[in-house]
Design an enzyme around this catalytic site. Structure first.
Site, PDB file in Angstrom:
ATOM      1  N   GLU A  60      21.402  -0.566 -13.820  1.00 51.54           N
ATOM      2  CA  GLU A  60      22.264  -1.223 -14.805  1.00 51.54           C
ATOM      3  C   GLU A  60      22.897  -0.186 -15.738  1.00 51.54           C
ATOM      4  O   GLU A  60      24.080  -0.263 -16.068  1.00 51.54           O
ATOM      5  CB  GLU A  60      21.456  -2.203 -15.679  1.00 51.54           C
ATOM      6  CG  GLU A  60      20.732  -3.299 -14.923  1.00 51.54           C
ATOM      7  CD  GLU A  60      19.352  -2.888 -14.429  1.00 51.54           C
ATOM      8  OE1 GLU A  60      19.188  -1.735 -14.002  1.00 51.54           O
ATOM      9  OE2 GLU A  60      18.443  -3.734 -14.451  1.00 51.54           O
ATOM     10  N   CYS A 102      16.391  -1.912 -19.798  1.00 54.39           N
ATOM     11  CA  CYS A 102      17.754  -2.229 -19.359  1.00 54.39           C
ATOM     12  C   CYS A 102      18.293  -3.453 -20.084  1.00 54.39           C
ATOM     13  O   CYS A 102      19.505  -3.592 -20.258  1.00 54.39           O
ATOM     14  CB  CYS A 102      17.778  -2.479 -17.855  1.00 54.39           C
ATOM     15  SG  CYS A 102      17.596  -0.958 -16.929  1.00 54.39           S
ATOM     16  N   SER A 186       0.701  14.826  26.779  1.00 58.20           N
ATOM     17  CA  SER A 186       1.573  13.870  26.079  1.00 58.20           C
ATOM     18  C   SER A 186       2.856  14.496  25.542  1.00 58.20           C
ATOM     19  O   SER A 186       3.636  13.830  24.872  1.00 58.20           O
ATOM     20  CB  SER A 186       0.807  13.224  24.920  1.00 58.20           C
ATOM     21  OG  SER A 186       0.470  14.203  23.962  1.00 58.20           O
ATOM     22  N   LEU A 222       2.881  17.869  11.784  1.00 58.77           N
ATOM     23  CA  LEU A 222       3.237  16.606  11.104  1.00 58.77           C
ATOM     24  C   LEU A 222       4.165  16.798   9.905  1.00 58.77           C
ATOM     25  O   LEU A 222       4.159  15.995   8.973  1.00 58.77           O
ATOM     26  CB  LEU A 222       1.981  15.835  10.662  1.00 58.77           C
ATOM     27  CG  LEU A 222       1.002  15.463  11.773  1.00 58.77           C
ATOM     28  CD1 LEU A 222      -0.249  14.813  11.184  1.00 58.77           C
ATOM     29  CD2 LEU A 222       1.657  14.525  12.780  1.00 58.77           C
ATOM     30  N   ARG A 225      10.966  17.918  10.454  1.00 55.86           N
ATOM     31  CA  ARG A 225      11.734  19.086  10.911  1.00 55.86           C
ATOM     32  C   ARG A 225      12.907  19.368   9.970  1.00 55.86           C
ATOM     33  O   ARG A 225      13.136  20.502   9.578  1.00 55.86           O
ATOM     34  CB  ARG A 225      12.235  18.816  12.328  1.00 55.86           C
ATOM     35  CG  ARG A 225      12.723  20.051  13.037  1.00 55.86           C
ATOM     36  CD  ARG A 225      13.355  19.679  14.357  1.00 55.86           C
ATOM     37  NE  ARG A 225      12.420  19.022  15.259  1.00 55.86           N
ATOM     38  CZ  ARG A 225      12.793  18.131  16.189  1.00 55.86           C
ATOM     39  NH1 ARG A 225      14.055  17.782  16.304  1.00 55.86           N
ATOM     40  NH2 ARG A 225      11.895  17.591  16.978  1.00 55.86           N
ATOM     41  N   SER A 239     -14.273  11.576  10.194  1.00 56.49           N
ATOM     42  CA  SER A 239     -15.569  11.136   9.649  1.00 56.49           C
ATOM     43  C   SER A 239     -16.512  12.297   9.360  1.00 56.49           C
ATOM     44  O   SER A 239     -17.317  12.231   8.445  1.00 56.49           O
ATOM     45  CB  SER A 239     -16.224  10.126  10.589  1.00 56.49           C
ATOM     46  OG  SER A 239     -16.285  10.661  11.881  1.00 56.49           O
ATOM     47  N   GLU A 319       0.362   7.542  12.794  1.00 53.10           N
ATOM     48  CA  GLU A 319       0.927   8.049  14.053  1.00 53.10           C
ATOM     49  C   GLU A 319      -0.056   8.017  15.214  1.00 53.10           C
ATOM     50  O   GLU A 319       0.241   8.482  16.292  1.00 53.10           O
ATOM     51  CB  GLU A 319       1.444   9.477  13.840  1.00 53.10           C
ATOM     52  CG  GLU A 319       2.666   9.551  12.942  1.00 53.10           C
ATOM     53  CD  GLU A 319       3.659  10.622  13.373  1.00 53.10           C
ATOM     54  OE1 GLU A 319       3.585  11.096  14.521  1.00 53.10           O
ATOM     55  OE2 GLU A 319       4.501  10.982  12.540  1.00 53.10           O
ATOM     56  N   SER A 327      -8.412   0.576  15.319  1.00 51.42           N
ATOM     57  CA  SER A 327      -9.192   0.144  14.149  1.00 51.42           C
ATOM     58  C   SER A 327      -8.286  -0.554  13.144  1.00 51.42           C
ATOM     59  O   SER A 327      -8.681  -1.548  12.526  1.00 51.42           O
ATOM     60  CB  SER A 327      -9.820   1.325  13.410  1.00 51.42           C
ATOM     61  OG  SER A 327     -10.507   2.141  14.276  1.00 51.42           O
TER      62      SER A 327
HETATM   63  C1  AOF Z   1      15.588  -2.074 -13.576  1.00 51.42           C
HETATM   64  N1  AOF Z   1      16.548  -1.354 -12.965  1.00 51.42           N
HETATM   65  O1  AOF Z   1      17.191   0.254 -11.562  1.00 51.42           O
HETATM   66  C2  AOF Z   1      14.911  -0.173 -11.736  1.00 51.42           C
HETATM   67  C3  AOF Z   1      13.920  -0.988 -12.355  1.00 51.42           C
HETATM   68  O2  AOF Z   1       9.542   4.332 -15.587  1.00 51.42           O
HETATM   69  P1  AOF Z   1      10.866   3.653 -15.531  1.00 51.42           P
HETATM   70  O3  AOF Z   1      11.527   3.524 -16.863  1.00 51.42           O
HETATM   71  O4  AOF Z   1      11.798   4.270 -14.500  1.00 51.42           O
HETATM   72  O5  AOF Z   1      10.597   2.118 -15.060  1.00 51.42           O
HETATM   73  C4  AOF Z   1      10.169   1.833 -13.757  1.00 51.42           C
HETATM   74  C5  AOF Z   1      10.006   0.342 -13.596  1.00 51.42           C
HETATM   75  O6  AOF Z   1      11.229  -0.332 -13.862  1.00 51.42           O
HETATM   76  C6  AOF Z   1       9.633  -0.060 -12.165  1.00 51.42           C
HETATM   77  O7  AOF Z   1       8.238  -0.156 -12.020  1.00 51.42           O
HETATM   78  C7  AOF Z   1      10.285  -1.427 -12.018  1.00 51.42           C
HETATM   79  O8  AOF Z   1       9.494  -2.460 -12.578  1.00 51.42           O
HETATM   80  C8  AOF Z   1      11.532  -1.295 -12.872  1.00 51.42           C
HETATM   81  N2  AOF Z   1      12.641  -0.794 -12.047  1.00 51.42           N
HETATM   82  N3  AOF Z   1      14.300  -1.923 -13.228  1.00 51.42           N
HETATM   83  O9  AOF Z   1      15.891  -2.853 -14.478  1.00 51.42           O
HETATM   84  C9  AOF Z   1      16.272  -0.411 -12.061  1.00 51.42           C
HETATM   85  N4  AOF Z   1      14.603   0.806 -10.865  1.00 51.42           N
HETATM   86 ZN    ZN Z   2      15.557  -0.984 -16.129  1.00 46.32          ZN
END
Ligand code: AOF
Ligand code: ZN
Length: 401
Positions: A60, A102, A186, A222, A225, A239, A319, A327
């Site tokens: 936002e 936001c 393999s 692993l 590349r 284990s 993998e 399992s």
């Molecule tokens: C939004 N807009 O683009 C995203 C949101 O540590 P911060 O400030 O980056 O907050 C991360 C949290 O904000 C994340 O766990 C999720 O709940 C929310 N992400 N929210 O309004 C965004 N990426």
């Molecule tokens: Zn946000």
């Protein structure tokens, strides 16, 4: 310069926001991938943005900054904002994390209408963002293209809701269902192009998990590349903590971390040796198993996944080999909580034959066809003659019909 056409529907605007969000995948985890698009009353584009990297500004905020860039005049901006709608794929946050809320940015912008695809289930938001906007008199609607956004953010949602990472499984097999010949050969069953896809996949994982047998037999490194957005921790389910210090995994420990998941009962001297060379070791309880001998006890994979989730790992890739995948699938259906989330199967148009050749998923397996889990929806791609089958795994009722 051509003037961009207005979006023809609200769905189209949200689709654009989803496409923007997608660009954050691999860069933002454990945060969600989020996109935002601001349009005027006729759905002309005013500004757009996405959450680009973990810790960075949210979607936002980036969309509103883009709006400001396009309209330097504050008065014109506030007039436009009053009739504008902000489309955002996830509920705006209302908390201060690495960035300010936001909701504050949305309210300060003067926008009066917000369309959200999906509520944020995170404890720190969980409806609070929408409630705050509504309290301030903003017209908020929720649910447009929600299913698409759920799919896009399935790994984030799984981690936020269960504490477990989203588990991908991968194998390459022959047409007759073998991952190795009767002698264990393999390399390579799948072609160059398939293997390049695997490297791409590894580049967006937080962990790549193999069994001790595979680590010993294939001596894989692993690593990805071509480096992707993330560097996966290489995890060996071992284990007895028997991983050789001469293995490719240990030799490349400076390039990417190695974690040995061993039993609480593993030999202390082996653990110490591995720790000395820079390997991280986690001790896990043994998988409760009715009739297994103590020396063949295995670490509880669910406990391993809980530990990886606790470390904020969002996507992990198992993998193989056959025992480990067996399992995992056995646990998956017994636990009642889905452990396997997505499958990536590469089928090479070749035959290995042999009753002793190795099939991809060992373990005990299921009894009745109605119990089988399956990929749904299924995606199929042909990669230079190999067939790449992939998609989310849906569990059936373990009791069957
Ligand atoms: C939004 N807009 O683009 C995203 C949101 O540590 P911060 O400030 O980056 O907050 C991360 C949290 O904000 C994340 O766990 C999720 O709940 C929310 N992400 N929210 O309004 C965004 N990426
Ligand atoms: Zn946000």
């Amino acid at each position: 310069m051509s003037i961009p056409l207005p979006f023809s529907s609200d769905e189209d605007v949200m689709r654009r926001a989803i496409a923007l969000a997608r660009q954050g995948l691999g860069f933002v985890e454990p945060n969600p991938a989020v996109g935002a698009v601001l349009v005027d009353a006729r759905r002309n584009l005013l500004g757009e943005g996405w959450h680009e990297r973990f810790g960075g500004p949210h979607a936002e905020v980036n969309a509103l900054a883009d709006f400001k860039n396009r309209n330097s005049d504050a008065k014109a901006r506030s007039e436009l904002a009053a009739t504008a709608t902000l489309f955002v794929t996830l509920e705006p946050c209302c908390h201060t994390g690495k960035t300010p809320p936001c909701t504050d940015a949305v309210l300060a912008s003067g926008v009066r209408r917000v369309v959200v695809a999906l509520g944020d289930p995170s404890l720190h938001v969980s409806g609070g963002g929408i409630a705050q906007l509504k309290r301030a008199g903003i017209d908020v609607s929720v649910g447009l293209l929600e299913a698409e956004v759920r799919q896009l953010n399935a790994p984030f949602l799984k981690l936020a809701q269960t504490g477990l990472p989203y588990v991908h499984v991968k194998w390459a097999m022959t047409l007759d269902g073998n991952i190795a010949t009767r002698t264990g050969s393999s390399q390579w069953i799948s072609n160059e192009k398939s293997r390049a896809v695997v490297h791409e996949l590894r580049g967006r994982m937080d962990a790549i998990i193999v069994g001790a047998g595979t680590a010993r037999a294939d001596d894989p490194s692993l690593t990805a590349r071509s480096p992707g957005p993330r560097t996966a921790t290489r995890v060996v389910v071992d284990s007895q903590a028997a991983l050789s210090v001469e293995s490719q995994l240990v030799k490349t420990v400076a390039d990417a971390p190695v974690l040995v998941a061993t039993l609480e009962s593993a030999p202390e001297d082996r653990i110490a040796i591995l720790q000395t060379v820079g390997v991280d070791v986690v001790r896990l309880p043994a998988l409760a198993s009715g009739n297994r001998l103590p020396e063949s006890a295995r670490p509880d994979l669910r406990a391993l996944l809980i530990e990886l989730g606790r470390r904020g790992m969002t996507n992990v890739l198992v993998e193989g080999g056959s025992d480990l995948l067996g399992s995992l699938f056995d646990l998956d259906l017994k636990e009642g909580q889905q452990l396997v989330d997505e499958a990536h199967i590469f089928v090479a148009p070749k035959f290995a034959g042999g009753a002793k050749a190795v099939s991809p998923v060992g373990g005990i397996g299921l009894e009745h066809i109605p119990q089988l889990s399956q990929i749904d929806p299924l995606q199929i791609e042909v990669l230079d003659g190999d067939v790449y089958i992939h998609g989310p795994v849906v569990n059936r009722d373990p009791a069957g019909l």
